[in-house]
Design an enzyme around this catalytic site. Sequence first.
Site, PDB file in Angstrom:
ATOM      1  N   PHE A 144      -0.606  -4.732  10.509  1.00  0.00           N
ATOM      2  CA  PHE A 144      -1.433  -5.058   9.349  1.00  0.00           C
ATOM      3  C   PHE A 144      -1.181  -6.485   8.865  1.00  0.00           C
ATOM      4  O   PHE A 144      -1.749  -6.916   7.854  1.00  0.00           O
ATOM      5  CB  PHE A 144      -1.222  -4.054   8.204  1.00  0.00           C
ATOM      6  CG  PHE A 144      -1.326  -2.611   8.629  1.00  0.00           C
ATOM      7  CD1 PHE A 144      -2.038  -2.239   9.769  1.00  0.00           C
ATOM      8  CD2 PHE A 144      -0.702  -1.603   7.897  1.00  0.00           C
ATOM      9  CE1 PHE A 144      -2.118  -0.906  10.165  1.00  0.00           C
ATOM     10  CE2 PHE A 144      -0.778  -0.274   8.280  1.00  0.00           C
ATOM     11  CZ  PHE A 144      -1.478   0.080   9.423  1.00  0.00           C
ATOM     12  N   GLU A 201       0.836  -1.196   0.000  1.00  0.00           N
ATOM     13  CA  GLU A 201       0.000   0.000   0.000  1.00  0.00           C
ATOM     14  C   GLU A 201       0.874   1.251   0.000  1.00  0.00           C
ATOM     15  O   GLU A 201       1.786   1.365   0.818  1.00  0.00           O
ATOM     16  CB  GLU A 201      -0.910   0.000   1.241  1.00  0.00           C
ATOM     17  CG  GLU A 201      -1.968  -1.090   1.181  1.00  0.00           C
ATOM     18  CD  GLU A 201      -2.539  -1.463   2.541  1.00  0.00           C
ATOM     19  OE1 GLU A 201      -2.407  -0.683   3.491  1.00  0.00           O
ATOM     20  OE2 GLU A 201      -3.100  -2.564   2.645  1.00  0.00           O
ATOM     21  N   HIS A 224      -1.605  -0.004  16.592  1.00  0.00           N
ATOM     22  CA  HIS A 224      -0.459   0.216  15.700  1.00  0.00           C
ATOM     23  C   HIS A 224       0.865   0.022  16.431  1.00  0.00           C
ATOM     24  O   HIS A 224       1.879   0.594  16.041  1.00  0.00           O
ATOM     25  CB  HIS A 224      -0.488   1.626  15.099  1.00  0.00           C
ATOM     26  CG  HIS A 224      -1.458   1.813  13.973  1.00  0.00           C
ATOM     27  ND1 HIS A 224      -2.816   1.726  14.140  1.00  0.00           N
ATOM     28  CD2 HIS A 224      -1.274   2.088  12.645  1.00  0.00           C
ATOM     29  CE1 HIS A 224      -3.427   1.956  12.967  1.00  0.00           C
ATOM     30  NE2 HIS A 224      -2.507   2.174  12.061  1.00  0.00           N
ATOM     31  N   GLU A 234      -4.693  -6.688   2.780  1.00  0.00           N
ATOM     32  CA  GLU A 234      -3.441  -7.384   3.090  1.00  0.00           C
ATOM     33  C   GLU A 234      -3.506  -8.874   2.816  1.00  0.00           C
ATOM     34  O   GLU A 234      -2.545  -9.473   2.321  1.00  0.00           O
ATOM     35  CB  GLU A 234      -3.050  -7.139   4.550  1.00  0.00           C
ATOM     36  CG  GLU A 234      -2.669  -5.688   4.877  1.00  0.00           C
ATOM     37  CD  GLU A 234      -3.852  -4.726   4.979  1.00  0.00           C
ATOM     38  OE1 GLU A 234      -5.014  -5.201   4.987  1.00  0.00           O
ATOM     39  OE2 GLU A 234      -3.617  -3.507   5.043  1.00  0.00           O
TER      40      GLU A 234
HETATM   41  C1  LIG Z   1      -5.525  -2.945   7.767  1.00  0.00           C
HETATM   42  C2  LIG Z   1      -4.876  -1.623   7.557  1.00  0.00           C
HETATM   43  N1  LIG Z   1      -4.125  -1.438   6.462  1.00  0.00           N
HETATM   44  C3  LIG Z   1      -3.521  -0.267   6.244  1.00  0.00           C
HETATM   45  C4  LIG Z   1      -3.663   0.777   7.125  1.00  0.00           C
HETATM   46  C5  LIG Z   1      -2.969   2.118   6.875  1.00  0.00           C
HETATM   47  N2  LIG Z   1      -3.977   3.107   6.502  1.00  0.00           N
HETATM   48  C6  LIG Z   1      -4.542   3.913   7.406  1.00  0.00           C
HETATM   49  S1  LIG Z   1      -5.741   4.867   6.756  1.00  0.00           S
HETATM   50  C7  LIG Z   1      -5.469   4.255   5.216  1.00  0.00           C
HETATM   51  C8  LIG Z   1      -6.275   4.740   4.056  1.00  0.00           C
HETATM   52  C9  LIG Z   1      -7.732   4.525   4.298  1.00  0.00           C
HETATM   53  O1  LIG Z   1      -8.447   4.980   3.208  1.00  0.00           O
HETATM   54  P1  LIG Z   1     -10.011   5.150   3.285  1.00  0.00           P
HETATM   55  O2  LIG Z   1     -10.618   3.888   3.795  1.00  0.00           O
HETATM   56  O3  LIG Z   1     -10.470   5.618   1.968  1.00  0.00           O
HETATM   57  O4  LIG Z   1     -10.248   6.238   4.421  1.00  0.00           O
HETATM   58  P2  LIG Z   1      -9.777   7.765   4.410  1.00  0.00           P
HETATM   59  O5  LIG Z   1      -8.469   7.828   5.123  1.00  0.00           O
HETATM   60  O6  LIG Z   1      -9.699   8.205   2.994  1.00  0.00           O
HETATM   61  O7  LIG Z   1     -10.841   8.510   5.171  1.00  0.00           O
HETATM   62  C10 LIG Z   1      -4.468   3.285   5.228  1.00  0.00           C
HETATM   63  C11 LIG Z   1      -4.002   2.532   4.063  1.00  0.00           C
HETATM   64  C12 LIG Z   1      -4.437   0.537   8.274  1.00  0.00           C
HETATM   65  N3  LIG Z   1      -4.595   1.473   9.199  1.00  0.00           N
HETATM   66  N4  LIG Z   1      -5.049  -0.659   8.448  1.00  0.00           N
END
Ligand SMILES: Cc1ncc(C[n+]2csc(CCOP(=O)(O)OP(=O)(O)O)c2C)c(N)n1
Lengths: 332, 332, 330, 330
Positions: free
Chosen positions: D84, D29, D127, D58
């Site tokens: 993750f 990611e 985290h 994942e």
């Molecule tokens: C399982 C997991 N994978 C990756 C992350 C890292 N991460 C945190 S927020 C995010 C993006 C989330 O995107 P979205 O669901 O569109 O929500 P937004 O932040 O745009 O409101 C990522 C990849 C995480 N917190 N949990």
Amino acid sequence: MSQNRKNDRDLEKYRRMQRIRQFEDLAESIHAQGEIPGALHTYAGMEASGVGSCMALRDDDYMVGNHRSHGHPIAKGAKLRPLMAELLGKKTGVCSGKGGSMHLSDFSVGSLGETSIVGSGVPVAAGAALGAKMQGTGQVALCFFGDGATSEGAAHEGMNLAAVWKLPAIFVCENNLYGMSTPVANAVPVKDLADRAKAYAMKSFIVDGQDVDAVEAAVLEAAEYARSGQGPVFVETKTYRYADHAVNMGRDLTPRGGEEHEWKARDPLTLYRDRLEEAGVDGAMLDTIESEIADEVADALKFARDSEYPQQHEAFTDVFVDPVPMPAYLRA
Amino acid sequence: MSQNRKNDRDLEKYRRMQRIRQFEDLAESIHAQGEIPGALHTYAGMEASGVGSCMALRDDDYMVGNHRSHGHPIAKGAKLRPLMAELLGKKTGVCSGKGGSMHLSDFSVGSLGETSIVGSGVPVAAGAALGAKMQGTGQVALCFFGDGATSEGAAHEGMNLAAVWKLPAIFVCENNLYGMSTPVANAVPVKDLADRAKAYAMKSFIVDGQDVDAVEAAVLEAAEYARSGQGPVFVETKTYRYADHAVNMGRDLTPRGGEEHEWKARDPLTLYRDRLEEAGVDGAMLDTIESEIADEVADALKFARDSEYPQQHEAFTDVFVDPVPMPAYLRA
Amino acid sequence: MAKTTFLDAIRQAQEEELERDEKVFMMGEDIVCNVFGTTTDFAEKFGLERVRDTPISENGFIGAGAGAAMVGMRPIIDATISSFLFPAMDQIVSIIAKSRYIYGGQAKLPLVIRSCMFYGNSNAAQHSDRPYAMFMNVPGLKIIAPSSAYDMKGMLKAAIRDDDPVLCFEDSTCWMNKSELPDDPDFLIPLGKGDIKKEGNDISIIAVAGAVPIALKAAAKLEEEGISIEVVDPRTLVPLDREIICNSVRKTGRAITVDPAHQTCSAASEISATIVENVFDALKGPVLRVTTPDTHLPFSPDIEKPLYPNVDRICAAARQLMDARQTVSA
Amino acid sequence: MAKTTFLDAIRQAQEEELERDEKVFMMGEDIVCNVFGTTTDFAEKFGLERVRDTPISENGFIGAGAGAAMVGMRPIIDATISSFLFPAMDQIVSIIAKSRYIYGGQAKLPLVIRSCMFYGNSNAAQHSDRPYAMFMNVPGLKIIAPSSAYDMKGMLKAAIRDDDPVLCFEDSTCWMNKSELPDDPDFLIPLGKGDIKKEGNDISIIAVAGAVPIALKAAAKLEEEGISIEVVDPRTLVPLDREIICNSVRKTGRAITVDPAHQTCSAASEISATIVENVFDALKGPVLRVTTPDTHLPFSPDIEKPLYPNVDRICAAARQLMDARQTVSA
Ligand SMILES: Cc1ncc(C[n+]2csc(CCOP(=O)(O)OP(=O)(O)O)c2C)c(N)n1
Ligand SMILES: Cc1ncc(C[n+]2csc(CCOP(=O)(O)OP(=O)(O)O)c2C)c(N)n1
Ligand SMILES: [Mg+2]
Ligand SMILES: [Mg+2]
């Protein structure tokens, strides 16, 4: 609804959106100064999605959110003091200083978690809906998650379960065009996130996420449908986040394509203020609301600053209902 | 295709279906006598789904399957001896006696695993398709999984990834109306499993899973589409398993609703034999095929019975490329 | 009094708690059809609202258990075989174990996740996991692994009444073990308390789950050789009754940890580390582990079965400890 | 020679291997945007086919890594933060660890799963995981946890070239640590070999990942007090170099295991159990563990930071070991 009640309700929507925006602006600035530890994901730009959704709910309805956790509880009616205190890691914080920015969950307003593992709130919301159904309370459970979260297996499994069991759940997908740095088109094969609902034969709506009335109307309809036992509903709110994925990271990870101007031109607060004024609401009254909120936010920060930090032994409570033992070396 | 080649191909389809049916019948009976350890999930009734799918593939195309693992490799052209030896836990088994009934994966025919964790093959197939795409080999990866598996997050994530990346993958959902004891309607909110594909804007087909020609035609079209870089395809084969979820359990877990007679009336082998005879194929030739297969199956069992069991030290190979040490107490 | 099997003790515990408290309900794959015999007639007795077959989606329905628990229900989740906990790992670790903590005590998660451990019968590597040690490394999860029908019933009932999430690991090698069970509908065995299954003076054998009956057999055999064995069953793995373990070793001065799971980072390793850290002065020799070696479980029966702890291996370890020279090669 | 950070060592290792072997590619990611600095300019250099941003899924993309590896690719999968890995647990345990075995050696899975361990900076419980011990309990996964830029580069390169699946745990507290790195494009540190980071005679400190630099600081301080410390860094957790650990303890007679992860069923516990099982006769005192206690990690900084191993705790354990009376209460 009488005109008066409608007025009150409309002003309340404006108030909550203002509360979120001002809370976020302040949080961002004190985070920049190092007063808030950890990462900070702000909700500025997305206020109509949260407030429209929550205003459509009963007070006792449940809500589950995600890492972008500040806007949801405020939208559901949470008090600001414990939220701000939480951001500062204080004992008076809504999570006693243990959760922080990604977890501003206020159970007193029906919140059941703002969880920072993407997608992980969806099964929880399905379960809360199941609990409501089994207890015959007539409550619904609403879950906020992002466009990116729809690719997670947890989101799929939770929505599938809710559909199979016709649970009173509302899945609000806040499509803000990006998951961190990734444009939605690079991560999701469908044009509208609402298409995800087809895999569950689930009723769905797509709604202008900048328009708090439109969101409210859609979620009201969804809630009625879900509450009446017909099953869950998927609501996609098309919206936009103004700040970077997390603020004050030194650089903006999001590869904007110039669209930010269009979106800011349709700022949910401005849009709504204009609409209220057009409908005859006195601008001065709205100004008063704004300055009341400014006071509220300032008061929340003062409260947070004046509060104590938790003590070391509090790191050992809430693992279980009974505290776990604190090792001797920490007792000093 | 010349009439001769079509004939050969048609006979080969019949041969493979017979091979599966006779292999399964024999396996079930020797399992009942305790000659096969562990659980045995047979593919009888579903032959057209596997054979139609695999006959549409190139020899070097990849395939991933599930716990119901016997039919898929046979459909793809695997030799019977190593499969039967595996069921008996012999060293000459296709997995050296380490996998057993749920894992009859024959890599020599392009198989990349028959995995017994429901849904877990889907990401693997997506990855094989990715590998094929990156290496420009023109191969596709086909994944077999059940109706029940579509509720798993792994299946969702694997299909979503394949769709986002337009991978040359074919997802064959073998809808046999039940997942263990659970009727599909109790586990899946959509009428057709192919509706799952809509969540990925994925091309899909629904096909009569008892008709080997129909399955072959659909998968041929799917393979062409996928191979040409247009993305993955979802194929739902409507089919039926004759035996219980796993055989010889003492009681049938599956709460049949009387539909078994209808399905058996459309037995894929009988249907196809009739069609071939109608098209002018000599019945005697088909009888010969059947008895050749009977010999093949008997030979496989003899081979399996005559083979040695693995030795204790072989429990320590294949954890990694290099063997892990065997503890002293096992060396005796 | 009639004797009851381990499997039926599970059924009884659930039935009694379903009867006692209407907030208790069950969900899992194929529980209505009662695959293993722990939900006999439950659908008829309690209805399909309280006995729910789920889609095959462990992360989804185990996570839903968390949500239901947070709003006042008390789910018993049947995850069938413990290998199926892996797809649900995130909801178990990130949500179930952590929610109470990250929300500063606002949430309560009274739920039980049951799963059986299948091994020793050619189930092959993907269905032969005994993963309790992985969960022991995660704070916030209570973990029980009873070895007798008696313990099973009392502890499962206690787990269902507990306000914290409890993982219940059911060793299928114990399924047919029988005990006499008390009639008391409030028969409860408190979580976190180990049990001395047999007293002795020369060596403490601390055994986990299916290893307990084997340790008892080994103890009987060693007794004939004049070696007096104390068999300690922690029963609950979290919170672990370190005191009962340390007290036993203080008395005997020798310890063997026996665990049917893979050796590295096992419960056996944790118990060994606890002993050497806390009662070193009492130790007369090394703490030996009798576990399953770090290889996968093969299908072929003759090479699978010898991999697990057995009476001979325990006896060999005991004799080694009683010998003068006590080192083992690395 | 210029010194390089741990973070840049990761980047270099990946870049060199991407250049060397076209079967190597990366996915994860938000790797194109280079969040942490380990993929700087990779998209430009290697193109979006070989540097692939994935959907947030994942289990899906890590499982896809397995499939790609089986057909001849050599994926480096960036799972971002080790928390993750839980959603991907099933593909890691059931597919990646077991496929070669259940198919009797037909499959080969040359892949690397990288994840960093975030803790100590108010990342809160979801985290702040350091879950390597959970994976150590699963056969079939090689696991590395380097503590210096030098080790990181040599071991990550070796991991990418290894034909088995390797989990690489990157301790974020080491990110800014610097080493001089050899120029050799074939600079490799073989997996499975521990390293004596400092020689000494009185006590062996076996430290894991981010605990190594802390152990070295403690050693320097203790040296001033006249206590001579040997610091052993296993570097690879599976296969664990039990020999280097046991040999060190044979020499010093005293051991402390230091691990930033939660204590129960930790790598520290495994190492303690290994020591007491194998070199008991050499032991002059208990084997002490300095780890993170079994509570979640709170957000509030002042109560989070003291939970991790630190110089004071290590020094206290060392002094305790050098004292005459050597018991600790249970
Ligand atoms: C399982 C997991 N994978 C990756 C992350 C890292 N991460 C945190 S927020 C995010 C993006 C989330 O995107 P979205 O669901 O569109 O929500 P937004 O932040 O745009 O409101 C990522 C990849 C995480 N917190 N949990
Ligand atoms: C993750 C997981 N959950 C549960 C099981 C137990 N199980 C094995 S097969 C099966 C039913 C599968 O149904 P379906 O996918 O429709 O395939 P079918 O057996 O009908 O061919 C179940 C529940 C499993 N093996 N893996
Ligand atoms: Mg988003
Ligand atoms: Mg099925």
